[in-house]
Enzyme design. Structure first.
Site, PDB file in Angstrom:
ATOM      1  N   CYS A 285     -35.410 -16.291   8.325  1.00  0.00           N
ATOM      2  CA  CYS A 285     -34.570 -17.031   9.274  1.00  0.00           C
ATOM      3  C   CYS A 285     -33.360 -16.221   9.734  1.00  0.00           C
ATOM      4  O   CYS A 285     -32.711 -16.569  10.725  1.00  0.00           O
ATOM      5  CB  CYS A 285     -34.117 -18.354   8.683  1.00  0.00           C
ATOM      6  SG  CYS A 285     -32.934 -18.189   7.322  1.00  0.00           S
ATOM      7  N   HIS A 322     -17.672 -25.717   4.930  1.00  0.00           N
ATOM      8  CA  HIS A 322     -19.023 -25.772   5.501  1.00  0.00           C
ATOM      9  C   HIS A 322     -19.776 -24.524   5.052  1.00  0.00           C
ATOM     10  O   HIS A 322     -19.319 -23.393   5.235  1.00  0.00           O
ATOM     11  CB  HIS A 322     -18.952 -25.821   7.033  1.00  0.00           C
ATOM     12  CG  HIS A 322     -20.284 -25.705   7.697  1.00  0.00           C
ATOM     13  ND1 HIS A 322     -21.221 -26.711   7.672  1.00  0.00           N
ATOM     14  CD2 HIS A 322     -20.848 -24.673   8.399  1.00  0.00           C
ATOM     15  CE1 HIS A 322     -22.301 -26.318   8.334  1.00  0.00           C
ATOM     16  NE2 HIS A 322     -22.093 -25.084   8.789  1.00  0.00           N
ATOM     17  N   HIS A 325     -26.983 -25.484   5.942  1.00  0.00           N
ATOM     18  CA  HIS A 325     -27.842 -26.665   5.913  1.00  0.00           C
ATOM     19  C   HIS A 325     -28.960 -26.462   4.897  1.00  0.00           C
ATOM     20  O   HIS A 325     -29.273 -25.323   4.515  1.00  0.00           O
ATOM     21  CB  HIS A 325     -28.439 -26.936   7.291  1.00  0.00           C
ATOM     22  CG  HIS A 325     -27.418 -27.314   8.317  1.00  0.00           C
ATOM     23  ND1 HIS A 325     -26.699 -26.369   9.033  1.00  0.00           N
ATOM     24  CD2 HIS A 325     -26.969 -28.532   8.736  1.00  0.00           C
ATOM     25  CE1 HIS A 325     -25.856 -26.981   9.858  1.00  0.00           C
ATOM     26  NE2 HIS A 325     -26.005 -28.299   9.711  1.00  0.00           N
ATOM     27  N   ASP A 329     -38.506 -26.700   3.948  1.00  0.00           N
ATOM     28  CA  ASP A 329     -39.596 -25.751   4.201  1.00  0.00           C
ATOM     29  C   ASP A 329     -39.510 -24.524   3.296  1.00  0.00           C
ATOM     30  O   ASP A 329     -39.988 -23.441   3.643  1.00  0.00           O
ATOM     31  CB  ASP A 329     -39.582 -25.320   5.676  1.00  0.00           C
ATOM     32  CG  ASP A 329     -38.241 -24.688   6.086  1.00  0.00           C
ATOM     33  OD1 ASP A 329     -37.344 -24.558   5.222  1.00  0.00           O
ATOM     34  OD2 ASP A 329     -38.088 -24.338   7.262  1.00  0.00           O
ATOM     35  N   ARG A 338     -34.940 -25.057   1.074  1.00  0.00           N
ATOM     36  CA  ARG A 338     -34.337 -23.815   1.582  1.00  0.00           C
ATOM     37  C   ARG A 338     -32.887 -24.104   1.952  1.00  0.00           C
ATOM     38  O   ARG A 338     -32.611 -24.795   2.930  1.00  0.00           O
ATOM     39  CB  ARG A 338     -35.084 -23.291   2.807  1.00  0.00           C
ATOM     40  CG  ARG A 338     -34.388 -22.102   3.485  1.00  0.00           C
ATOM     41  CD  ARG A 338     -35.261 -21.481   4.568  1.00  0.00           C
ATOM     42  NE  ARG A 338     -35.599 -22.406   5.634  1.00  0.00           N
ATOM     43  CZ  ARG A 338     -34.917 -22.539   6.789  1.00  0.00           C
ATOM     44  NH1 ARG A 338     -33.849 -21.788   7.016  1.00  0.00           N
ATOM     45  NH2 ARG A 338     -35.312 -23.404   7.708  1.00  0.00           N
ATOM     46  N   CYS A 340     -30.063 -22.828   3.615  1.00  0.00           N
ATOM     47  CA  CYS A 340     -29.775 -21.803   4.620  1.00  0.00           C
ATOM     48  C   CYS A 340     -28.262 -21.711   4.766  1.00  0.00           C
ATOM     49  O   CYS A 340     -27.620 -22.605   5.327  1.00  0.00           O
ATOM     50  CB  CYS A 340     -30.432 -22.204   5.939  1.00  0.00           C
ATOM     51  SG  CYS A 340     -30.283 -20.972   7.231  1.00  0.00           S
TER      52      CYS A 340
END
Length: 369
Positions: A285, A322, A325, A329, A338, A340
């Site tokens: 990703c 923050h 997310h 998957d 996952r 990310c």
């Protein structure tokens, strides 16, 4: 002097009995019930802890018990009679000076919250350790001072600590430091006496109770949320925008997307550990991807409906930064998730530097199973 208060205590006990028997309406019955429930709750907590016991004789046990009740880490107290030569003595027998018992407080404490050395040091502030069979206005061998232990491990500590404190006095110390031979719980009207009788007699200076409350404050959290003004000076523009403004960095153009070294990833705003390299995997990703955080307690997951999508946002719990997310998957053999995460939200500490930078306790997590 204390005998006067004993009479008052008996009268009070009769009144409480009458109230409990329904002889007259007790407006505080609900409060008393709640108090019993709280006491039961505390007992359950105490039973699940690594609680230890030590016994302090410091003159009138009313004040000594109330003093120790103020100290954070003391989870239970009980007044009674210790190290005498009879069985099941009454208060009247103890004050007759024929039983050899000392008015004593059983102190139950959590060693993870308060150190025994501190308890001993605070105890010395409530007594004159150079006077025999005398504290405040009380006289008699039941008012002698002593620290009574129940295991050999405490014996050495207690005796060494008293020897150390003895150097502060010009006269000999007469505090007993011996094993607990026996202990019998005192009558109910003696228990929590100063809580039930706030104006009752006490040989301890009132200001010492306040001192005891503040003697063992909660330690400051190792990792703390930082003010945004501080972060603006401390972080790069991208790090600030990502962590504080929920921005997203570019894929494949960030610091850790292809980092493969062993180590730990910490919150850039607080330094708190969040992820370890053994949970990192290549997802394609363009951002660092992890199968899980070190523990779920370190993060908050919130619904995110921005950018025309429905996603689950991941934030650091302490720093409220923050992070990125979480998606479903991920590799099935790693749990299917996952995480990310933006590189700008993280700081990577290589394994070789973890000990030096204060993360040595986490090195064992890097051992591959």
């Amino acid at each position: 002097m204390k005998n006067i208060f004993i009479v008052l205590g008996i009268i009070l006990g009769i009144a409480v009995f009458a109230a409990g028997s329904g002889l007259f309406k007790n407006p505080k019955s609900k409060e008393l019930t709640n108090g019993k429930e709280k006491e039961k709750e505390n007992q359950e907590i105490m039973d699940n802890k690594n609680v230890r016991e030590i016994y302090f004789a410091g003159g009138c046990f009313w004040g000594t018990e109330h003093f120790f009740q103020q100290i954070r880490g003391v989870v239970g107290t009980e007044v009674g009679y210790a190290n005498g030569n009879t069985q099941n003595p009454t208060y009247e027998e103890v004050v007759s000076h024929t039983t050899g018992f000392a008015e004593t407080v059983k102190v139950k404490y959590d060693p993870e919250q308060v150190d025994l050395k501190l308890l001993i040091d605070l105890y010395f502030k409530t007594i004159d350790p150079t006077t025999l069979d005398k504290q405040g206005n009380d006289r008699g061998n039941q008012y002698r001072t002593g620290i009574y232990f129940t295991n050999k491990e405490d014996e050495t500590l207690v005796k060494n600590e008293v020897l150390k404190l003895a150097k502060n006095y010009s006269q000999p110390i007469v505090v007993e430091t011996v094993a607990l031979k026996n202990f019998y719980k005192a009558e109910d009207y003696h228990q929590d006496y100063l809580d039930k009788n706030p104006g009752g007699y006490c040989h301890i200076e009132p200001g010492l109770f306040e001192m005891a409350k503040n003697a063992n404050p909660l330690p400051k959290a190792k990792y703390q949320k930082q003010d945004k003004k501080v972060l603006k000076d401390k972080l790069t523009a991208e790090q600030y925008n990502v962590t504080q403004e929920n921005a997203t960095e570019r894929p494949f153009q960030n610091e850790y997307w292809n980092e493969t070294r062993e180590g730990i990833y910490v919150d850039i705003t607080t330094g708190e550990p969040l992820f370890i390299s053994t949970d990192k995997f290549e997802s394609g990703c363009g951002w660092p991807s992890f199968s899980k955080p070190i523990t779920k307690k370190l993060i908050d997951e919130k619904m995110d409906k921005t950018a025309g999508m429905v996603r689950v946002e991941v934030r650091s719990k302490t720093g409220d930064a923050h992070l990125g997310h979480v998606f479903t998957d991920g590799p099935t053999d790693k749990g299917g998730l996952r995480y990310c995460i933006n590189s700008a939200s993280l700081k990577f500490i290589p394994k070789a530097e973890m000990e030096k930078k204060g993360y040595g306790d986490y090195i064992s997590l890097l051992d591959k199973k």
